[in-house]
Motif scaffolding. Structure first.
Motif, PDB file in Angstrom:
ATOM      1  N   PRO A  45     -65.464  81.799 -89.427  1.00  0.00           N
ATOM      2  CA  PRO A  45     -65.176  80.482 -88.859  1.00  0.00           C
ATOM      3  C   PRO A  45     -64.264  79.695 -89.792  1.00  0.00           C
ATOM      4  O   PRO A  45     -64.329  79.847 -91.000  1.00  0.00           O
ATOM      5  CB  PRO A  45     -66.550  79.832 -88.752  1.00  0.00           C
ATOM      6  N   ARG A  46     -63.422  78.865 -89.251  1.00  0.00           N
ATOM      7  CA  ARG A  46     -62.482  78.089 -90.051  1.00  0.00           C
ATOM      8  C   ARG A  46     -62.997  76.669 -90.256  1.00  0.00           C
ATOM      9  O   ARG A  46     -62.233  75.756 -90.468  1.00  0.00           O
ATOM     10  CB  ARG A  46     -61.111  78.091 -89.396  1.00  0.00           C
ATOM     11  N   THR A  47     -64.302  76.463 -90.145  1.00  0.00           N
ATOM     12  CA  THR A  47     -64.865  75.143 -90.387  1.00  0.00           C
ATOM     13  C   THR A  47     -65.779  75.237 -91.591  1.00  0.00           C
ATOM     14  O   THR A  47     -66.340  76.292 -91.831  1.00  0.00           O
ATOM     15  CB  THR A  47     -65.676  74.656 -89.164  1.00  0.00           C
ATOM     16  N   PRO A  48     -65.961  74.234 -92.382  1.00  0.00           N
ATOM     17  CA  PRO A  48     -65.383  72.916 -92.231  1.00  0.00           C
ATOM     18  C   PRO A  48     -63.905  72.923 -92.588  1.00  0.00           C
ATOM     19  O   PRO A  48     -63.477  73.697 -93.434  1.00  0.00           O
ATOM     20  CB  PRO A  48     -66.162  72.040 -93.202  1.00  0.00           C
ATOM     21  N   THR A  49     -63.157  72.073 -91.966  1.00  0.00           N
ATOM     22  CA  THR A  49     -61.732  71.983 -92.257  1.00  0.00           C
ATOM     23  C   THR A  49     -61.490  71.002 -93.377  1.00  0.00           C
ATOM     24  O   THR A  49     -62.371  70.212 -93.733  1.00  0.00           O
ATOM     25  CB  THR A  49     -60.942  71.536 -91.013  1.00  0.00           C
ATOM     26  N   ALA A  50     -60.283  71.011 -93.900  1.00  0.00           N
ATOM     27  CA  ALA A  50     -59.919  70.062 -94.945  1.00  0.00           C
ATOM     28  C   ALA A  50     -60.013  68.643 -94.404  1.00  0.00           C
ATOM     29  O   ALA A  50     -60.431  67.726 -95.112  1.00  0.00           O
ATOM     30  CB  ALA A  50     -58.508  70.357 -95.446  1.00  0.00           C
ATOM     31  N   ASP A  51     -59.653  68.438 -93.129  1.00  0.00           N
ATOM     32  CA  ASP A  51     -59.762  67.108 -92.533  1.00  0.00           C
ATOM     33  C   ASP A  51     -61.211  66.655 -92.455  1.00  0.00           C
ATOM     34  O   ASP A  51     -61.515  65.482 -92.653  1.00  0.00           O
ATOM     35  CB  ASP A  51     -59.139  67.077 -91.133  1.00  0.00           C
ATOM     36  N   ASP A  52     -62.136  67.591 -92.157  1.00  0.00           N
ATOM     37  CA  ASP A  52     -63.563  67.254 -92.119  1.00  0.00           C
ATOM     38  C   ASP A  52     -64.043  66.823 -93.502  1.00  0.00           C
ATOM     39  O   ASP A  52     -64.762  65.837 -93.641  1.00  0.00           O
ATOM     40  CB  ASP A  52     -64.402  68.444 -91.651  1.00  0.00           C
ATOM     41  N   ALA A  53     -63.651  67.575 -94.529  1.00  0.00           N
ATOM     42  CA  ALA A  53     -64.062  67.246 -95.891  1.00  0.00           C
ATOM     43  C   ALA A  53     -63.489  65.897 -96.297  1.00  0.00           C
ATOM     44  O   ALA A  53     -64.186  65.070 -96.900  1.00  0.00           O
ATOM     45  CB  ALA A  53     -63.594  68.337 -96.859  1.00  0.00           C
ATOM     46  N   ARG A  54     -62.244  65.651 -95.955  1.00  0.00           N
ATOM     47  CA  ARG A  54     -61.605  64.372 -96.270  1.00  0.00           C
ATOM     48  C   ARG A  54     -62.342  63.220 -95.579  1.00  0.00           C
ATOM     49  O   ARG A  54     -62.593  62.179 -96.182  1.00  0.00           O
ATOM     50  CB  ARG A  54     -60.142  64.441 -95.825  1.00  0.00           C
ATOM     51  N   GLN A  55     -62.705  63.419 -94.330  1.00  0.00           N
ATOM     52  CA  GLN A  55     -63.411  62.374 -93.586  1.00  0.00           C
ATOM     53  C   GLN A  55     -64.779  62.098 -94.207  1.00  0.00           C
ATOM     54  O   GLN A  55     -65.206  60.950 -94.289  1.00  0.00           O
ATOM     55  CB  GLN A  55     -63.558  62.749 -92.112  1.00  0.00           C
ATOM     56  N   ARG A  56     -65.478  63.142 -94.679  1.00  0.00           N
ATOM     57  CA  ARG A  56     -66.785  62.934 -95.318  1.00  0.00           C
ATOM     58  C   ARG A  56     -66.642  62.099 -96.588  1.00  0.00           C
ATOM     59  O   ARG A  56     -67.473  61.241 -96.872  1.00  0.00           O
ATOM     60  CB  ARG A  56     -67.465  64.271 -95.603  1.00  0.00           C
ATOM     61  N   VAL A  57     -65.589  62.349 -97.365  1.00  0.00           N
ATOM     62  CA  VAL A  57     -65.352  61.565 -98.581  1.00  0.00           C
ATOM     63  C   VAL A  57     -65.119  60.102 -98.207  1.00  0.00           C
ATOM     64  O   VAL A  57     -65.701  59.187 -98.808  1.00  0.00           O
ATOM     65  CB  VAL A  57     -64.151  62.123 -99.385  1.00  0.00           C
ATOM     66  N   ILE A  58     -64.293  59.862 -97.207  1.00  0.00           N
ATOM     67  CA  ILE A  58     -64.007  58.494 -96.778  1.00  0.00           C
ATOM     68  C   ILE A  58     -65.267  57.825 -96.244  1.00  0.00           C
ATOM     69  O   ILE A  58     -65.548  56.657 -96.567  1.00  0.00           O
ATOM     70  CB  ILE A  58     -62.867  58.486 -95.735  1.00  0.00           C
ATOM     71  N   ASP A  59     -66.050  58.550 -95.461  1.00  0.00           N
ATOM     72  CA  ASP A  59     -67.292  57.984 -94.914  1.00  0.00           C
ATOM     73  C   ASP A  59     -68.261  57.599 -96.030  1.00  0.00           C
ATOM     74  O   ASP A  59     -68.887  56.542 -95.982  1.00  0.00           O
ATOM     75  CB  ASP A  59     -67.965  58.963 -93.950  1.00  0.00           C
ATOM     76  N   ARG A  60     -68.388  58.470 -97.054  1.00  0.00           N
ATOM     77  CA  ARG A  60     -69.270  58.135 -98.180  1.00  0.00           C
ATOM     78  C   ARG A  60     -68.738  56.913 -98.918  1.00  0.00           C
ATOM     79  O   ARG A  60     -69.503  56.030 -99.309  1.00  0.00           O
ATOM     80  CB  ARG A  60     -69.408  59.327 -99.128  1.00  0.00           C
ATOM     81  N   ALA A  61     -67.423  56.840 -99.122  1.00  0.00           N
ATOM     82  CA  ALA A  61     -66.836  55.699 -99.832  1.00  0.00           C
ATOM     83  C   ALA A  61     -67.141  54.391 -99.103  1.00  0.00           C
ATOM     84  O   ALA A  61     -67.406  53.361 -99.742  1.00  0.00           O
ATOM     85  CB  ALA A  61     -65.329  55.887 -99.973  1.00  0.00           C
ATOM     86  N   LYS A  62     -67.146  54.422 -97.795  1.00  0.00           N
ATOM     87  CA  LYS A  62     -67.406  53.214 -97.015  1.00  0.00           C
ATOM     88  C   LYS A  62     -68.846  52.728 -97.131  1.00  0.00           C
ATOM     89  O   LYS A  62     -69.128  51.566 -96.853  1.00  0.00           O
ATOM     90  CB  LYS A  62     -67.075  53.458 -95.541  1.00  0.00           C
ATOM     91  N   THR A  63     -69.770  53.589 -97.565  1.00  0.00           N
ATOM     92  CA  THR A  63     -71.175  53.175 -97.651  1.00  0.00           C
ATOM     93  C   THR A  63     -71.399  52.102 -98.712  1.00  0.00           C
ATOM     94  O   THR A  63     -72.433  51.435 -98.684  1.00  0.00           O
ATOM     95  CB  THR A  63     -72.123  54.360 -97.925  1.00  0.00           C
ATOM     96  N   TRP A  64     -70.460  51.951 -99.632  1.00  0.00           N
ATOM     97  CA  TRP A  64     -70.578  50.889-100.635  1.00  0.00           C
ATOM     98  C   TRP A  64     -69.892  49.621-100.150  1.00  0.00           C
ATOM     99  O   TRP A  64     -69.745  48.666-100.888  1.00  0.00           O
ATOM    100  CB  TRP A  64     -70.030  51.353-101.982  1.00  0.00           C
ATOM    101  N   ASN A  65     -69.482  49.599 -98.888  1.00  0.00           N
ATOM    102  CA  ASN A  65     -68.917  48.420 -98.226  1.00  0.00           C
ATOM    103  C   ASN A  65     -67.809  47.725 -99.024  1.00  0.00           C
ATOM    104  O   ASN A  65     -67.842  46.512 -99.212  1.00  0.00           O
ATOM    105  CB  ASN A  65     -70.035  47.415 -97.908  1.00  0.00           C
ATOM    106  N   PRO A  66     -66.805  48.469 -99.488  1.00  0.00           N
ATOM    107  CA  PRO A  66     -65.743  47.815-100.255  1.00  0.00           C
ATOM    108  C   PRO A  66     -65.021  46.780 -99.392  1.00  0.00           C
ATOM    109  O   PRO A  66     -64.883  46.944 -98.191  1.00  0.00           O
ATOM    110  CB  PRO A  66     -64.810  48.966-100.634  1.00  0.00           C
TER     111      PRO A  66
END
Length: 126
Positions: A45-66
């Protein structure tokens, strides 16, 4: 070069890529996900994709409500969910590294990150 020799070289590179990704999982999950997403072994399988990993990083960053009044305030002497509330703690949290995360110097080490060209930088996705 015959086809058989070319096939062996291709498979060798793919195996090395997958082995590097497996070693990297404990240190830099986003990089491992990118390596696995770019593997070319038939049937995998070709998942997770780089875009998925990038989105997870961004989602985690948003949890600190910058940028909001609810943000986790910067403080070199405090912790939030096990991470230091300074820049390296925030980066470690966003990358999904184990708390408290490496300091700024260690974040720049090859075990955690690698340099990319300015042209390869991407904007955040909402």
């Amino acid at each position: 070069m015959n086809t058989s020799s070319r096939t062996r070289r291709f498979r060798g590179k793919t195996v090395i890529t997958l082995a590097a990704a497996a070693v990297c999982v404990g240190f830099c999950p986003a990089t491992a996900a990118t390596a696995l997403a770019h593997s070319s072994l038939p049937g995998l399988p070709r998942t997770p994709t780089a875009d998925d990993a990038r989105q997870r990083v961004i989602d985690r960053a948003k949890t600190w409500n910058p940028g909001t009044p609810q943000r986790v305030p910067y403080d070199q002497g405090k912790y939030h969910n096990g991470y230091r509330t300074d820049c390296s703690g925030y980066a470690s949290m966003a990358l999904g590294l184990n708390p408290p995360g490496p300091n700024t110097v260690a974040l720049a080490s090859p075990a955690v990150s690698s340099p990319i060209a300015m042209a390869d930088l991407l904007p955040a996705i909402s």
